[in-house]
Every structure is written in C-alpha cells, then in structure tokens.
Design an enzyme around this catalytic site. Structure first.
Site, PDB file in Angstrom:
ATOM      1  N   ARG A  90       1.013  -1.226   0.223  1.00 33.89           N
ATOM      2  CA  ARG A  90      -0.073   0.007   0.047  1.00 33.89           C
ATOM      3  C   ARG A  90       0.730   1.250  -0.211  1.00 33.89           C
ATOM      4  O   ARG A  90       0.592   2.273  -0.495  1.00 33.89           O
ATOM      5  CB  ARG A  90      -1.065  -0.024   1.249  1.00 33.89           C
ATOM      6  CG  ARG A  90      -1.850   1.082   1.116  1.00 33.89           C
ATOM      7  CD  ARG A  90      -2.760   1.288   2.241  1.00 33.89           C
ATOM      8  NE  ARG A  90      -2.615   0.873   3.431  1.00 33.89           N
ATOM      9  CZ  ARG A  90      -1.914   1.634   4.566  1.00 33.89           C
ATOM     10  NH1 ARG A  90      -1.657   2.828   4.058  1.00 33.89           N
ATOM     11  NH2 ARG A  90      -1.464   1.269   5.403  1.00 33.89           N
TER      12      ARG A  90
ATOM     13  N   TYR B  84     -13.398  14.204 -19.044  1.00 33.54           N
ATOM     14  CA  TYR B  84     -13.795  12.785 -18.848  1.00 33.54           C
ATOM     15  C   TYR B  84     -14.919  12.837 -17.744  1.00 33.54           C
ATOM     16  O   TYR B  84     -14.979  13.371 -16.789  1.00 33.54           O
ATOM     17  CB  TYR B  84     -12.541  11.939 -18.352  1.00 33.54           C
ATOM     18  CG  TYR B  84     -13.142  10.739 -17.924  1.00 33.54           C
ATOM     19  CD1 TYR B  84     -13.852   9.832 -18.378  1.00 33.54           C
ATOM     20  CD2 TYR B  84     -12.626  10.392 -16.573  1.00 33.54           C
ATOM     21  CE1 TYR B  84     -14.159   8.603 -17.914  1.00 33.54           C
ATOM     22  CE2 TYR B  84     -13.324   9.201 -15.999  1.00 33.54           C
ATOM     23  CZ  TYR B  84     -14.105   8.242 -16.959  1.00 33.54           C
ATOM     24  OH  TYR B  84     -14.500   7.201 -16.319  1.00 33.54           O
TER      25      TYR B  84
ATOM     26  N   ASP C 232      -4.541  16.291 -17.815  1.00 37.65           N
ATOM     27  CA  ASP C 232      -4.534  14.909 -18.093  1.00 37.65           C
ATOM     28  C   ASP C 232      -4.314  14.478 -19.540  1.00 37.65           C
ATOM     29  O   ASP C 232      -4.822  15.071 -20.554  1.00 37.65           O
ATOM     30  CB  ASP C 232      -6.144  14.517 -17.842  1.00 37.65           C
ATOM     31  CG  ASP C 232      -6.461  12.963 -17.999  1.00 37.65           C
ATOM     32  OD1 ASP C 232      -5.586  12.141 -18.833  1.00 37.65           O
ATOM     33  OD2 ASP C 232      -7.466  12.530 -17.531  1.00 37.65           O
TER      34      ASP C 232
ATOM     35  N   LYS D 124      -5.530   2.857 -20.149  1.00 38.44           N
ATOM     36  CA  LYS D 124      -5.648   3.314 -21.758  1.00 38.44           C
ATOM     37  C   LYS D 124      -4.395   2.858 -22.424  1.00 38.44           C
ATOM     38  O   LYS D 124      -3.934   1.839 -22.277  1.00 38.44           O
ATOM     39  CB  LYS D 124      -6.243   4.726 -21.636  1.00 38.44           C
ATOM     40  CG  LYS D 124      -7.138   4.895 -20.931  1.00 38.44           C
ATOM     41  CD  LYS D 124      -8.355   4.243 -21.084  1.00 38.44           C
ATOM     42  CE  LYS D 124      -9.748   4.664 -20.145  1.00 38.44           C
ATOM     43  NZ  LYS D 124      -9.525   4.754 -19.015  1.00 38.44           N
TER      44      LYS D 124
HETATM   45  N1  PLP Z   1      -8.948  10.367 -17.768  1.00 35.45           N
HETATM   46  C1  PLP Z   1      -9.666  10.262 -18.988  1.00 35.45           C
HETATM   47  C2  PLP Z   1      -9.295  10.950 -20.252  1.00 35.45           C
HETATM   48  C3  PLP Z   1     -10.269   9.052 -19.134  1.00 35.45           C
HETATM   49  O1  PLP Z   1     -10.656   8.629 -20.405  1.00 35.45           O
HETATM   50  C4  PLP Z   1     -10.551   8.168 -18.170  1.00 35.45           C
HETATM   51  C5  PLP Z   1     -11.509   6.746 -18.195  1.00 35.45           C
HETATM   52  O2  PLP Z   1     -12.039   6.550 -19.228  1.00 35.45           O
HETATM   53  C6  PLP Z   1     -10.058   8.652 -16.682  1.00 35.45           C
HETATM   54  C7  PLP Z   1      -9.141   9.726 -16.364  1.00 35.45           C
HETATM   55  C8  PLP Z   1     -10.074   7.547 -15.586  1.00 35.45           C
HETATM   56  O3  PLP Z   1      -9.316   6.701 -15.712  1.00 35.45           O
HETATM   57  P1  PLP Z   1      -9.639   5.202 -15.004  1.00 35.45           P
HETATM   58  O4  PLP Z   1     -10.770   4.428 -15.584  1.00 35.45           O
HETATM   59  O5  PLP Z   1      -8.315   4.557 -15.166  1.00 35.45           O
HETATM   60  O6  PLP Z   1      -9.864   5.508 -13.451  1.00 35.45           O
END
Ligand code: PLP
Length: 386
Positions: A50, A104, A176, A201
């Site tokens: 952890r 997102y 992001d 992803k």
């Molecule tokens: N950021 C983006 C651009 C995303 O498309 C996603 C999920 O689709 C996330 C963050 C969140 O990621 P996670 O599903 O790995 O928590």
C-alpha cells in the site's frame, strides 16, 4: 556522467532506474505484501504494497517520470485515483479551482458532485477563450485543470495560454495527458506542472488492467503520494508488471494508431451518413498553435451520425471489427456512445450544453489493418441509413 537523452522508443524499454534481480532480464512480480524491517524510522520508508514502494512500483515511478520528462512519478490504482490524489494534494476545504468544461465524465462528476461535499469549489472555463478566465479567479484559486485532448470531443485547448495564465496568477497547471500519451505530447516540457494518466488506456495498451499515474516535481509527487497512501489507491504488483510490459510497445502502438486514426477520420468526414468528425489531425479541430506542439494526434476520434439513436443502433449492430464497449487505448478497436457510457453520469442538459449529443459516437482505433477497419466502418455506415 549524465546519461545521454535517448529517443522515447528506447526509453520505453530501458528508461528510468531498472533494478535487476537474480540476473533476470525482466523484472519479476514481487507478490509480497510486506518486507523485512530494516530499521526504518519513517512510515513511508517501510516496505509494504500500500505504500507503493515495491520493486514493481519503483521501476514504474522512474520510467514514467523519464517518459514524461518529470522529476518523479507515482503509479496509482486507477486514473481516478491519480486524479483525486493529485488534486487533493493541492486543494482542501475552502479552496477553489478552474477546469475545462468538457472533461472525462468521471472527472467532471468528481468536481461537481464530490468536491463540494469537501468544501472545494470549481468553475468551468472555455479552454479556447483565455480572455474569459480572469473573471473566474478568486483569492482561493489554486489550480487550472485541462485535458491535453479532451474526452469525447477531441479538443486541444490553448495550452500555451493555460500555462501562461497559471504563471501570472500563481496557479498550478495540471493536465490529463491520457489521450495524447507522452509519444505525441509531453506537457511538462511545455510549462505544465503536473501530468496525470489513466494507465488503463494507452500506457498499458492491452485492456487488461486499471491503473493511473501522476508525474511532476519530486516535492509535489511526495505530497500526492501521502494523499494516496491514506486514500488507499495503490496499484497491485501484478498490475504493475503488466503495465511495465505494456509500456514497452507504447511507441509502436501509438505511431500506428496516429496514422490509422487520421486515415479513418478523413474517410469518415467524406461519408454522407457522418455529420461531423472530431479529430485534432483534421483542419479546424482544436487550437492550431497548440497542435503545432504535438508529434501526432492519437488514436481517438468521435463523430456525429445522421439519423439519431436508431441510426447509431443499426451502425453498432452491423460492425464486425470494433467491439462496442467503453474505455479506450487498447490494441483492439472499441466503439461507444459517450451519452450512455463515459458521460452517462451527466444529466441530458449537462451533456447537451457540452455538445455531447446522443448521436455522438467515439472510436478508439486499435492496431488492426486500417483498410479492414475502413471497409467495416463503411459497410456499417451504409447500413445505418436504414
Ligand atoms: N482520464 C481520462 C481522459 C479518461 O478517459 C478516463 C477513463 O476513461 C480516466 C481519466 C479515468 O481513468 P480510470 O478509468 O483508469 O480510473
């Protein structure tokens, strides 16, 4: 002697501090929750899964930092764990932040539904209109949050204006970079302070784990790590192993996906069943100055289909290669309707105001042959007309 800076293709395989164990070429999975006590005097120095400090974590921390040109990196249990740990390292009760409106859906939901419960407020900005940002500032504003390529409309904000605005007003510039990947754009090289990824992803690329990452200055990563340790969002060592393995083919995958998505976007934009295509590699999509900083535009695109929901259903049910599923960034092509998947937590009004209509379809282009994908999409588009 300082190591020469090698190409990103070499660094995905050899970058960062690689520890070798038992002469093994590949780092094995350290499936041990705890490690022998070595006289440590600080909690974070203890070795425990952890606390995110097993050999499987450490190699990823340094490799991800290397790939994004940061001082330090941190892997997390998901992209959302990375986002919450990074943001909560900066904002607390009474603080305010600014974010781009089209994000997102999970991130948007965190900012509008969870943060207010903890006394954190957020105003949404039009990322293409820097003139409008100053009016959103408050004495308590701490950061500006954008996506380098937004989900699901594939807009690239005026990134230079965001970092300049942050410098002028003492804000942290956080982005992001999931859709762009460090292959196409490295935000820390262009004035951002913090980079976040959903490693679920492209970085992993094989649709078999959930993971996240935060990269930035060492002092910031230490703060984000402290938040993460108590929120409990560590990545398990087996997922670390898979992520490290997936990273090694990142450049090959993304280069193919850049080429394929561009070709598919051009095909779609000429098809009579398609009303509009969103892909930053096409002219008129996204901020042109920011686009000149990108080395490619990724494998994500979205488009509006003529004929509404029924047409989308006919289209999806005729496709034979793309799999209808949420998520993105893997080797297989996935297709989804954001209104019922990634952005379903938003109300219809919220979605409409952001330009996310029911007829919007999002495609995550995999590594299949482009000609096969185009033939399949073309056939299903013809069928979608009814
Ligand atoms: N950021 C983006 C651009 C995303 O498309 C996603 C999920 O689709 C996330 C963050 C969140 O990621 P996670 O599903 O790995 O928590």
């Amino acid at each position: 002697m300082e190591k020469p800076k090698r190409d990103i293709q070499t660094r995905t395989i050899h970058g960062g501090d690689v520890e070798r164990y038992g002469d093994a070429v590949i780092l094995p999975i350290f499936q041990s929750s705890t490690y022998l006590y070595q006289g440590q005097t600080e909690y974070e120095a203890l070795r425990y899964i952890r606390l995110n400090n097993t050999p499987n974590h450490r190699v990823l921390h340094s490799r991800l930092a290397d790939l994004e040109s940061g001082e330090a990196g941190l892997v997390t249990a998901s992209g959302m764990a990375a986002i919450s740990a990074a943001l909560l390292a900066v904002v607390a009760n009474g603080d305010h932040m600014i974010a781009q409106g089209t994000l997102y859906g999970g991130t948007y939901d965190l900012l509008v539904r969870d943060f207010p419960d903890w006394g954190i407020s957020c105003d949404f900005a039009n990322p293409q209109d820097p003139e409008s940002w100053e009016s959103l500032l408050r004495p308590t504003t701490k950061l500006f949050y954008v996506e380098t390529v937004s989900n699901p409309l594939m807009q690239i904000p005026d990134l230079g204006a965001v970092t300049q605005f942050c410098r002028e007003h003492g804000l942290l510039a956080v982005t992001d970079n999931t859709f762009a990947t460090p292959v196409n754009f490295r935000p820390l090289e262009h004035g951002f302070d913090v980079v976040i990824h959903s490693c679920t992803k492209y970085l992993n690329g094989h649709t078999d784990i959930v993971g996240g990452a935060v990269i930035g200055k060492a002092e910031f990563i230490a703060r984000a790590n402290r938040r993460l340790l108590h929120l409990g969002g560590c990545l398990d060592p087996h997922a670390c192993f898979l992520l490290e393995r997936g990273l090694k083919t990142l450049v090959l995958r993304v280069h193919h996906q850049n080429r394929s998505a561009l070709e598919i976007s051009r095909f779609l934009s000429k098809h009579p069943q398609v009303e509009r295509v969103n892909y930053p590699g096409l002219e008129g999509c996204g901020d042109e100055r920011s686009k000149s900083l990108f080395e490619g535009f990724g494998g994500m695109l979205s488009f509006e289909l003529r004929g509404g929901n029924e047409s989308v259903h006919r289209f999806f049910s005729t496709l034979t290669i793309p799999l209808v599923a949420p998520s993105l960034g893997g080797v297989e092509t996935l297709i989804t309707q954001p209104a019922v998947t990634s952005h379903s937590a938003l109300s219809t009004e919220e979605r409409e105001s952001l330009g996310i209509r029911d007829s919007l379809v999002r495609l995550s282009v995999g590594i299949e042959a482009t000609a096969d994908l185009i033939a399949d999409l073309g056939h299903a588009l013809d069928a979608s007309a009814g």
